[in-house]
Design a protein around this motif. Sequence first.
Motif, PDB file in Angstrom:
ATOM      1  N   MET A 104      45.367  31.757  29.365  1.00 17.98           N
ATOM      2  CA  MET A 104      45.073  33.018  28.761  1.00 17.98           C
ATOM      3  C   MET A 104      44.429  33.832  29.729  1.00 17.98           C
ATOM      4  SD  MET A 104      44.231  34.692  26.135  1.00 17.98           S
ATOM      5  CE  MET A 104      44.291  33.537  24.400  1.00 17.98           C
ATOM      6  N   ILE A 105      43.860  33.433  30.678  1.00 18.68           N
ATOM      7  CA  ILE A 105      43.341  34.568  31.775  1.00 18.68           C
ATOM      8  C   ILE A 105      44.499  35.140  32.500  1.00 18.68           C
ATOM      9  CG2 ILE A 105      42.019  34.574  33.813  1.00 18.68           C
ATOM     10  CD1 ILE A 105      40.239  33.955  31.485  1.00 18.68           C
ATOM     11  N   LYS A 106      45.503  34.182  32.813  1.00 14.19           N
ATOM     12  CA  LYS A 106      46.823  34.938  33.257  1.00 14.19           C
ATOM     13  C   LYS A 106      47.304  35.911  32.386  1.00 14.19           C
ATOM     14  CE  LYS A 106      50.401  32.956  36.049  1.00 14.19           C
ATOM     15  NZ  LYS A 106      51.378  32.020  36.160  1.00 14.19           N
ATOM     16  N   LYS A 107      47.360  35.683  30.898  1.00 11.48           N
ATOM     17  CA  LYS A 107      48.135  36.745  30.104  1.00 11.48           C
ATOM     18  C   LYS A 107      47.235  37.820  29.886  1.00 11.48           C
ATOM     19  CE  LYS A 107      49.737  36.626  25.444  1.00 11.48           C
ATOM     20  NZ  LYS A 107      49.774  36.001  24.138  1.00 11.48           N
ATOM     21  N   LEU A 108      45.781  37.821  30.015  1.00 11.66           N
ATOM     22  CA  LEU A 108      45.064  38.762  29.944  1.00 11.66           C
ATOM     23  C   LEU A 108      45.196  39.795  31.145  1.00 11.66           C
ATOM     24  CD1 LEU A 108      41.731  37.039  28.389  1.00 11.66           C
ATOM     25  CD2 LEU A 108      43.414  38.877  27.306  1.00 11.66           C
ATOM     26  N   ILE A 109      45.228  39.203  32.424  1.00  9.97           N
ATOM     27  CA  ILE A 109      45.396  40.183  33.572  1.00  9.97           C
ATOM     28  C   ILE A 109      46.922  40.573  33.515  1.00  9.97           C
ATOM     29  CG2 ILE A 109      45.772  39.779  35.916  1.00  9.97           C
ATOM     30  CD1 ILE A 109      43.766  37.396  36.143  1.00  9.97           C
ATOM     31  N   GLU A 110      47.575  39.931  33.003  1.00  9.54           N
ATOM     32  CA  GLU A 110      48.882  40.590  33.261  1.00  9.54           C
ATOM     33  C   GLU A 110      49.112  41.889  31.811  1.00  9.54           C
ATOM     34  OE1 GLU A 110      51.688  36.458  34.036  1.00  9.54           O
ATOM     35  OE2 GLU A 110      51.671  37.317  32.047  1.00  9.54           O
ATOM     36  N   GLU A 111      48.505  41.603  30.882  1.00 11.17           N
ATOM     37  CA  GLU A 111      48.505  42.736  29.937  1.00 11.17           C
ATOM     38  C   GLU A 111      47.441  43.714  30.449  1.00 11.17           C
ATOM     39  OE1 GLU A 111      47.970  41.428  25.994  1.00 11.17           O
ATOM     40  OE2 GLU A 111      49.872  40.368  25.954  1.00 11.17           O
ATOM     41  N   GLY A 112      46.461  43.479  31.237  1.00  7.30           N
ATOM     42  CA  GLY A 112      45.614  44.604  31.879  1.00  7.30           C
ATOM     43  C   GLY A 112      44.810  45.384  30.899  1.00  7.30           C
ATOM     44  N   PHE A 113      44.472  44.778  29.826  1.00 12.16           N
ATOM     45  CA  PHE A 113      43.184  45.249  29.070  1.00 12.16           C
ATOM     46  C   PHE A 113      41.990  44.973  29.255  1.00 12.16           C
ATOM     47  CE2 PHE A 113      47.026  45.885  26.466  1.00 12.16           C
ATOM     48  CZ  PHE A 113      47.470  47.032  26.640  1.00 12.16           C
ATOM     49  N   VAL A 114      41.848  44.003  30.200  1.00  7.81           N
ATOM     50  CA  VAL A 114      40.224  43.520  30.423  1.00  7.81           C
ATOM     51  C   VAL A 114      39.890  43.968  31.780  1.00  7.81           C
ATOM     52  CG1 VAL A 114      38.872  41.751  30.992  1.00  7.81           C
ATOM     53  CG2 VAL A 114      40.671  41.543  29.323  1.00  7.81           C
ATOM     54  N   ASP A 115      38.801  44.840  31.949  1.00  6.52           N
ATOM     55  CA  ASP A 115      38.358  45.525  33.414  1.00  6.52           C
ATOM     56  C   ASP A 115      37.701  44.573  34.223  1.00  6.52           C
ATOM     57  OD1 ASP A 115      39.417  48.193  32.705  1.00  6.52           O
ATOM     58  OD2 ASP A 115      38.088  48.124  31.056  1.00  6.52           O
ATOM     59  N   TYR A 116      36.840  43.611  33.607  1.00  8.69           N
ATOM     60  CA  TYR A 116      36.171  42.686  34.361  1.00  8.69           C
ATOM     61  C   TYR A 116      35.920  41.383  33.682  1.00  8.69           C
ATOM     62  CZ  TYR A 116      32.267  41.885  37.466  1.00  8.69           C
ATOM     63  OH  TYR A 116      31.305  41.381  38.508  1.00  8.69           O
ATOM     64  N   PHE A 117      36.093  40.403  34.756  1.00 10.39           N
ATOM     65  CA  PHE A 117      35.973  38.873  34.037  1.00 10.39           C
ATOM     66  C   PHE A 117      34.655  38.320  34.919  1.00 10.39           C
ATOM     67  CE2 PHE A 117      40.335  39.828  33.856  1.00 10.39           C
ATOM     68  CZ  PHE A 117      41.057  39.012  32.926  1.00 10.39           C
ATOM     69  N   ALA A 118      34.014  37.526  33.848  1.00  8.63           N
ATOM     70  CA  ALA A 118      32.820  36.512  34.506  1.00  8.63           C
ATOM     71  C   ALA A 118      33.147  35.225  33.936  1.00  8.63           C
ATOM     72  CB  ALA A 118      31.471  36.986  33.544  1.00  8.63           C
ATOM     73  N   ILE A 119      33.392  34.528  34.926  1.00 11.33           N
ATOM     74  CA  ILE A 119      33.636  33.004  34.850  1.00 11.33           C
ATOM     75  C   ILE A 119      32.371  32.013  35.491  1.00 11.33           C
ATOM     76  CG2 ILE A 119      35.221  31.257  35.353  1.00 11.33           C
ATOM     77  CD1 ILE A 119      36.332  33.547  33.908  1.00 11.33           C
ATOM     78  N   ASP A 120      32.090  30.952  34.431  1.00 10.37           N
ATOM     79  CA  ASP A 120      31.045  30.175  34.876  1.00 10.37           C
ATOM     80  C   ASP A 120      31.665  29.080  35.683  1.00 10.37           C
ATOM     81  OD1 ASP A 120      29.423  31.474  33.199  1.00 10.37           O
ATOM     82  OD2 ASP A 120      29.839  30.072  31.573  1.00 10.37           O
ATOM     83  N   TYR A 121      31.005  28.840  36.924  1.00 13.72           N
ATOM     84  CA  TYR A 121      31.091  27.556  37.434  1.00 13.72           C
ATOM     85  C   TYR A 121      29.956  26.754  37.823  1.00 13.72           C
ATOM     86  CZ  TYR A 121      33.459  24.477  40.645  1.00 13.72           C
ATOM     87  OH  TYR A 121      34.099  23.211  41.203  1.00 13.72           O
ATOM     88  N   LYS A 122      29.924  25.661  36.809  1.00 11.07           N
ATOM     89  CA  LYS A 122      28.664  25.160  36.429  1.00 11.07           C
ATOM     90  C   LYS A 122      27.925  23.868  37.421  1.00 11.07           C
ATOM     91  CE  LYS A 122      29.925  26.172  31.739  1.00 11.07           C
ATOM     92  NZ  LYS A 122      28.638  26.916  31.087  1.00 11.07           N
ATOM     93  N   ALA A 123      28.815  23.195  37.837  1.00  6.43           N
ATOM     94  CA  ALA A 123      28.610  22.271  38.720  1.00  6.43           C
ATOM     95  C   ALA A 123      29.547  21.813  39.934  1.00  6.43           C
ATOM     96  CB  ALA A 123      28.266  20.953  37.679  1.00  6.43           C
ATOM     97  N   PRO A 124      29.056  20.935  40.733  1.00  6.88           N
ATOM     98  CA  PRO A 124      30.341  20.597  41.561  1.00  6.88           C
ATOM     99  C   PRO A 124      31.412  19.764  40.481  1.00  6.88           C
ATOM    100  CG  PRO A 124      28.342  19.705  42.543  1.00  6.88           C
ATOM    101  CD  PRO A 124      28.028  20.454  41.106  1.00  6.88           C
ATOM    102  N   SER A 125      32.633  19.974  41.155  1.00  4.86           N
ATOM    103  CA  SER A 125      33.593  19.564  40.217  1.00  4.86           C
ATOM    104  C   SER A 125      33.426  18.003  39.619  1.00  4.86           C
ATOM    105  CB  SER A 125      35.243  19.526  40.500  1.00  4.86           C
ATOM    106  OG  SER A 125      35.020  19.085  42.010  1.00  4.86           O
TER     107      SER A 125
END
Length: 230
Positions: A104-125
């Motif tokens: 979904m993130i890839k699709k949103l980037i390709e479409e270009g309608f999201v100006d800013y993304f905030a992604i959680d990284y919650k713990a060591p994998s």
Amino acid sequence: MIFSGIVKSSLIDYPGKIATVLFVPGCNYNCFYCHNRKLIEEITDILDPNEIDAFLEKRQGLIDSIVISGGEPTLYDDLPELFRKIKSLGYLTKLDSNGSNPQMIKKLIEEGFVDYFAIDYKAPSSQYSLYCGEECDPSKVLETINILHSSQCPFEVRTTVIPQLTLDNLIQMCQELPKIPRYVLNPYRKPLHYLKEHEGLINATPYSEKEIKEFSEIIKLYQEHVVLMF
Ligand code: SF4
């Protein structure tokens, strides 16, 4: 898309901008410290979509940006369409996500309608499932972050410094991530609603702001652009 919450005016949800935040119900994670537990457990109090549309039209020029948060917005297939619509009204757009849906993130980037993304990284994998539920796949989160890292899209990564994370864990997380343009550390705050089974995790003593500041000075050796949100 459906929404079950709105913050009409926020100064902290889009860097440097006035934002309205819309919250979707439902999430594929089960973080013990989730502050939106009601949103992830039951789909009630759905906001009237006509009222949302009217609000978005009325606030054009008064609010800079619309943030779609949750819950987990990438669970909704019509998310790209929503961003297209918001963008056509002249707003900046931002997505808050747990990073579990790289496609979904890839699709949103390709479409270009999201100006800013905030992604959680919650713990060591290796510890993700301890704090966010058995369903979590940290490799998907890292894939999402790496997709953003390779794109031209502005983004940040956010970590809530839960009491269970040690300095070594934070260093490990920094090493698992690519170089992040803005790495936000949030302090842990005990949520009002939580599961009985999470009581032990919930009641652990939080780090003080001073301790988190000390951590941040050390992890800057690994991620240069650390920002503290308190
Ligand atoms: S990913 Fe976010 S919304 Fe989902 S359970 Fe975790 S903290 Fe809550």
